[in-house]
Design an enzyme around this catalytic site. Structure first.
Site, PDB file in Angstrom:
ATOM      1  CB  SER A 180      -0.647   0.457   0.944  1.00 20.97           C
ATOM      2  OG  SER A 180      -2.303   0.929   1.139  1.00 20.97           O
ATOM      3  CG  ASN A 181       0.218   5.027  -1.281  1.00 19.12           C
ATOM      4  OD1 ASN A 181      -1.143   5.146  -0.360  1.00 19.12           O
ATOM      5  ND2 ASN A 181      -0.832   3.866  -2.024  1.00 19.12           N
ATOM      6  NE  ARG A 182       6.007   6.380   3.512  1.00 16.33           N
ATOM      7  CZ  ARG A 182       6.146   6.584   4.953  1.00 16.33           C
ATOM      8  NH1 ARG A 182       6.234   6.783   5.751  1.00 16.33           N
ATOM      9  NH2 ARG A 182       7.573   5.703   4.515  1.00 16.33           N
TER      10      ARG A 182
END
Ligand code: CTP
Length: 398
Positions: free
Chosen positions: A206-208
């Site tokens: 995933s990402n931030r």
């Protein structure tokens, strides 16, 4: 600037056990910048004292039709909005019938500003056909009804009847009081947050992204009167109250939701940080295999703007997209706007401490279809959302 700066709200409190909660609401209204007048009905005073509200507002509380001549006409005239919280079954019935026996009902009958009604009562009283008919009547009058919430009630029963939380009431107030309500009749789809690409039943890529920019856009569009659907990826940032929420996890789920929602939409606010890569997840947990580590084979996932480009073009859906870049931001932004078929793209730099993912502020360069750039200075994401919507309004000529 606070959302209610310069706005005047009249809070009408009627006599139910939830009356104490209206003191919190009153405080929230003042914190948001509003000035507040308060009317207490006779039975409200059995539950909460005028002194409490006088302490919060710094103004005398209004209690009686006969104390100040014409107060029932003046209070409603001076207010930008009235909120009735809690609204008891009795007050709702009086309002529905057009009663004017006391200061609260007479003021409500004379007022022409928007009215937000927040019912709170025992579940059986709420569910009685008489109350339901009365509430429907208030909706016919154009009043906004918020709640009641479901849950444990003071008398030990459980069900619908709880006064809505101050946040929900404040959100509804924000919508009725918005001077800029030019999105009425428009369907707006906003996407927000990250997506996940599952690797096995436990792990994902995933990402931030926190979702804040997309949530702020959805909340602001809803406040401006739009019919807003927010398609959100996972995350712990509180979702805005008001927009219809569709929760998704993967990029493919987001694409599916987007295709459904865009079929009758006018505007797309594409703030989601959609993951670019995916893999077929293992059905059982990937185990460590000796010392060699793990190599992941990933393929490109769907490009949501790319996949919906034709649909958006056909339907004339105005699209604002975002891009987070580390170099040549404007060139990449212009290229993405053209390739993905957007009308506006908001570009920001990933390596600026106060802009981009995970933070509450952002600094963006907004590029339009002619390639022209407008710089938006560093601001809170809620403020930027309003500036972006102002810009969209002027582009589509609402
Ligand atoms: N976007 C999308 N589908 C993706 C990735 C991004 O629709 N799979 C959207 C984003 O929501 C954003 C815009 O496209 O509005 C630009 O996102 P960005 O990640 O900068 O674009 P990419 O095409 O993924 O470019 P890059 O190669 O820089 O990652």
């Amino acid at each position: 600037m606070r959302p209610f700066d310069g706005r005047r709200v009249l809070l009408v409190v009627s006599g139910g056990i939830a009356a104490y909660k209206s003191a919190f609401l009153c405080r929230r209204l003042l914190e948001a910048g509003a000035s507040a007048d308060v009317i207490l009905t006779e039975s409200a005073e059995r539950f909460i004292g005028a002194v409490t509200f006088e302490g919060i507002t710094g103004r005398p509380v209004h209690r009686n039709l006969w104390d100040t001549p014409m107060a029932h006409l003046e209070l409603g005239k001076a207010a930008d909005a009235i909120v009735v919280a809690p609204a008891t079954a009795n007050l709702i019935s009086e309002m529905a019938a057009g009663g004017a026996k006391d200061l609260a009902t007479a003021t409500l009958l004379a007022a022409s500003c928007p009215v937000v009604v927040c019912p709170a009562m025992n579940t059986r009283m709420w569910e009685h056909p008489a109350t339901q008919r009365n509430v429907a009547r208030l909706v016919e009058f154009g009043h906004t009804v918020v709640g009641p919430d479901s849950g444990p009630l003071a008398e030990g029963e459980t069900g619908p009847g709880r006064l809505s939380e101050p946040e929900a009431i404040m959100a509804a107030m924000g919508r009725v009081i918005e001077p800029n309500a030019r999105f009425g009749g428009l369907k707006i789809v906003a996407t927000a947050g990250p997506t996940r690409a599952p690797l096995d039943p436990i792990r994902f890529l995933s990402n931030r992204s926190s979702g804040r920019m997309g949530y702020a856009l959805a909340a602001a569009a809803w406040r401006r009167g739009g019919e807003v659907t927010l398609i959100s990826g996972p995350g712990s940032t509180p979702r805005p109250i008001g927009p219809r929420l569709v929760e998704v996890e993967t990029a493919r789920e987001m694409l599916e939701a987007l295709e459904t929602e865009l079929s009758d939409a006018h505007i797309l606010l594409m703030a989601a940080a959609v993951g670019d890569f995916e893999t077929d997840p293992q059905t059982s947990k990937i185990k460590k295999d000796g010392a060699s580590g793990l190599e992941l084979a990933l393929r490109n996932g769907p490009d949501l703007l790319g996949e919906t480009r034709e649909l958006r073009r056909q339907r004339g859906i105005f699209t604002l997209g975002f891009a987070l870049e580390t170099e040549n931001a404007l060139d990449h932004g212009r290229e993405k706007l053209a390739r993905k078929g957007m009308q506006l793209i908001a570009v920001n730099m990933a390596n600026e401490a106060e802009a981009g993912l995970e933070v509450e502020t952002n600094r963006i360069s907004l590029i339009d279809e002619t390639g022209a750039v407008e710089e938006f200075s560093l601001a809170h994401k809620t403020e930027l959302a309003d500036r972006l919507l102002d810009r969209i309004e002027s582009s589509i000529g609402t």
